[in-house]
Design a protein around this motif. Sequence first.
Motif, PDB file in Angstrom:
ATOM      1  N   VAL A  72      17.597  15.309  39.762  1.00 57.86           N
ATOM      2  CA  VAL A  72      18.568  15.533  40.829  1.00 57.86           C
ATOM      3  C   VAL A  72      17.987  16.451  41.905  1.00 57.86           C
ATOM      4  O   VAL A  72      18.135  16.204  43.108  1.00 57.86           O
ATOM      5  CB  VAL A  72      19.866  16.130  40.256  1.00 57.86           C
ATOM      6  CG1 VAL A  72      20.792  16.593  41.373  1.00 57.86           C
ATOM      7  CG2 VAL A  72      20.581  15.097  39.389  1.00 57.86           C
ATOM      8  N   MET A  73      17.311  17.513  41.488  1.00 57.88           N
ATOM      9  CA  MET A  73      16.727  18.448  42.446  1.00 57.88           C
ATOM     10  C   MET A  73      15.660  17.779  43.301  1.00 57.88           C
ATOM     11  O   MET A  73      15.573  18.004  44.511  1.00 57.88           O
ATOM     12  CB  MET A  73      16.151  19.654  41.711  1.00 57.88           C
ATOM     13  CG  MET A  73      17.209  20.563  41.099  1.00 57.88           C
ATOM     14  SD  MET A  73      16.517  21.767  39.936  1.00 57.88           S
ATOM     15  CE  MET A  73      15.302  22.574  40.973  1.00 57.88           C
ATOM     16  N   GLN A  74      14.847  16.933  42.687  1.00 53.82           N
ATOM     17  CA  GLN A  74      13.828  16.222  43.458  1.00 53.82           C
ATOM     18  C   GLN A  74      14.459  15.269  44.452  1.00 53.82           C
ATOM     19  O   GLN A  74      14.008  15.156  45.599  1.00 53.82           O
ATOM     20  CB  GLN A  74      12.894  15.466  42.505  1.00 53.82           C
ATOM     21  CG  GLN A  74      11.980  16.363  41.685  1.00 53.82           C
ATOM     22  CD  GLN A  74      11.126  15.581  40.701  1.00 53.82           C
ATOM     23  OE1 GLN A  74      11.398  14.408  40.409  1.00 53.82           O
ATOM     24  NE2 GLN A  74      10.091  16.215  40.185  1.00 53.82           N
ATOM     25  N   SER A  75      15.514  14.584  44.039  1.00 51.85           N
ATOM     26  CA  SER A  75      16.186  13.659  44.947  1.00 51.85           C
ATOM     27  C   SER A  75      16.859  14.387  46.098  1.00 51.85           C
ATOM     28  O   SER A  75      16.890  13.884  47.228  1.00 51.85           O
ATOM     29  CB  SER A  75      17.215  12.831  44.173  1.00 51.85           C
ATOM     30  OG  SER A  75      17.946  11.992  45.035  1.00 51.85           O
ATOM     31  N   GLU A  76      17.376  15.584  45.827  1.00 49.32           N
ATOM     32  CA  GLU A  76      18.065  16.351  46.857  1.00 49.32           C
ATOM     33  C   GLU A  76      17.103  17.192  47.702  1.00 49.32           C
ATOM     34  O   GLU A  76      17.541  17.875  48.637  1.00 49.32           O
ATOM     35  CB  GLU A  76      19.111  17.265  46.216  1.00 49.32           C
ATOM     36  CG  GLU A  76      20.221  16.529  45.486  1.00 49.32           C
ATOM     37  CD  GLU A  76      21.268  15.985  46.434  1.00 49.32           C
ATOM     38  OE1 GLU A  76      21.292  16.414  47.596  1.00 49.32           O
ATOM     39  OE2 GLU A  76      22.062  15.119  46.014  1.00 49.32           O
ATOM     40  N   GLY A  77      15.823  17.179  47.363  1.00 47.31           N
ATOM     41  CA  GLY A  77      14.856  17.981  48.110  1.00 47.31           C
ATOM     42  C   GLY A  77      15.044  19.470  47.885  1.00 47.31           C
ATOM     43  O   GLY A  77      14.853  20.271  48.810  1.00 47.31           O
ATOM     44  N   LEU A  78      15.401  19.853  46.661  1.00 49.28           N
ATOM     45  CA  LEU A  78      15.657  21.258  46.332  1.00 49.28           C
ATOM     46  C   LEU A  78      14.653  21.754  45.292  1.00 49.28           C
ATOM     47  O   LEU A  78      14.239  20.987  44.419  1.00 49.28           O
ATOM     48  CB  LEU A  78      17.079  21.407  45.783  1.00 49.28           C
ATOM     49  CG  LEU A  78      18.206  21.070  46.758  1.00 49.28           C
ATOM     50  CD1 LEU A  78      19.552  21.057  46.034  1.00 49.28           C
ATOM     51  CD2 LEU A  78      18.244  22.056  47.913  1.00 49.28           C
ATOM     52  N   PRO A  79      14.271  23.013  45.360  1.00 51.67           N
ATOM     53  CA  PRO A  79      14.573  23.954  46.440  1.00 51.67           C
ATOM     54  C   PRO A  79      13.798  23.598  47.711  1.00 51.67           C
ATOM     55  O   PRO A  79      12.717  23.010  47.635  1.00 51.67           O
ATOM     56  CB  PRO A  79      14.118  25.307  45.874  1.00 51.67           C
ATOM     57  CG  PRO A  79      13.045  24.951  44.897  1.00 51.67           C
ATOM     58  CD  PRO A  79      13.461  23.639  44.302  1.00 51.67           C
ATOM     59  N   PRO A  80      14.334  23.919  48.877  1.00 53.73           N
ATOM     60  CA  PRO A  80      13.654  23.555  50.124  1.00 53.73           C
ATOM     61  C   PRO A  80      12.335  24.306  50.267  1.00 53.73           C
ATOM     62  O   PRO A  80      12.191  25.424  49.755  1.00 53.73           O
ATOM     63  CB  PRO A  80      14.654  23.976  51.209  1.00 53.73           C
ATOM     64  CG  PRO A  80      15.474  25.041  50.574  1.00 53.73           C
ATOM     65  CD  PRO A  80      15.578  24.675  49.124  1.00 53.73           C
ATOM     66  N   PRO A  81      11.367  23.721  50.959  1.00 50.68           N
ATOM     67  CA  PRO A  81      10.093  24.416  51.158  1.00 50.68           C
ATOM     68  C   PRO A  81      10.278  25.659  52.008  1.00 50.68           C
ATOM     69  O   PRO A  81      11.177  25.724  52.858  1.00 50.68           O
ATOM     70  CB  PRO A  81       9.220  23.368  51.862  1.00 50.68           C
ATOM     71  CG  PRO A  81      10.191  22.439  52.514  1.00 50.68           C
ATOM     72  CD  PRO A  81      11.389  22.392  51.609  1.00 50.68           C
ATOM     73  N   ASP A  82       9.441  26.634  51.777  1.00 52.18           N
ATOM     74  CA  ASP A  82       9.518  27.888  52.519  1.00 52.18           C
ATOM     75  C   ASP A  82       8.876  27.696  53.883  1.00 52.18           C
ATOM     76  O   ASP A  82       7.660  27.496  53.990  1.00 52.18           O
ATOM     77  CB  ASP A  82       8.810  28.998  51.750  1.00 52.18           C
ATOM     78  CG  ASP A  82       9.014  30.356  52.396  1.00 52.18           C
ATOM     79  OD1 ASP A  82       9.925  30.469  53.235  1.00 52.18           O
ATOM     80  OD2 ASP A  82       8.261  31.294  52.059  1.00 52.18           O
ATOM     81  N   SER A  83       9.683  27.712  54.935  1.00 58.68           N
ATOM     82  CA  SER A  83       9.188  27.527  56.299  1.00 58.68           C
ATOM     83  C   SER A  83       9.119  28.888  56.991  1.00 58.68           C
ATOM     84  O   SER A  83      10.156  29.499  57.259  1.00 58.68           O
ATOM     85  CB  SER A  83      10.116  26.583  57.086  1.00 58.68           C
ATOM     86  OG  SER A  83      10.206  25.327  56.463  1.00 58.68           O
TER      87      SER A  83
END
Length: 265
Positions: A72-83
């Motif tokens: 689920v986390m991979q599909s939701e793109g979580l956690p977001p990358p540190d920008s």
Amino acid sequence: MSSGRVLLAVLLALVAGCSVPVAADLAENDANQIVVALETNGIGAQKQNDPANDGRWQITVARADTSTAVRVMQSEGLPPPDSPGVLEALGERSLVPSRASEHAKLIAGTAGELERSLRAVDGVLSARVHLAVPVRDAWDPLRDGSVGPTAAVLLRYRGNQAPLSTDAVRRLVAGAVPGLSADRVSVVATPVAPPATDSPALSHFGPLSVTRSSLTPLRVLVGVAAGLNLLLIVVVLILWARMRRFHSTVAGARSAVAAAGQDGH
């Protein structure tokens, strides 16, 4: 009292052992997003202080839900990358700073700030911003016909409709980069299908039907409750036996005193 404390400590240790961390070293906002995403997909999650990183958070789920939670986390793109933002990018000073390196850091920081702004929009799962801004100085002015700044944005969003229109994204990016016009911003927005999560399998514990991840904690709780009840029964039996022995001793003493009185008369 000491036995009860020992049993309580064992209970807490067993319950804690049933949970495993799936994400750590998180900012509080990122941790909240992960909890919401997991619970929306039927996975119980807990936000806890990260013991390895002060002021940061970690997410734990039941051991049986680990693989589903990661999916689920991979599909939701979580956690977001540190920008990194502008301040963070410019804060990384090199030994011999040059105009080109400082310009590159400024552009990277600006892209990071834009990514943060886009991810803050409800429904946006991930955002990447690429800026191509040539260095301009007084000795090499930008002439008509030369290449100006351009930008490309990649958005991943949840749902059937993008939370931001293409024109809105273009205006946002163009407004953050001097000399960049909205028509030179390319935007690609792709929807993300919800993760395919299997319905939780139910396990039976007597007359109760619970999810598989809740079965072990329930067994532990029932076992500890049964142990405490058994301990209480043993204590009551011991006290009852002692009281009975005491009453027997008192009755025997009274009988002996009465018999001695009769012999005296």
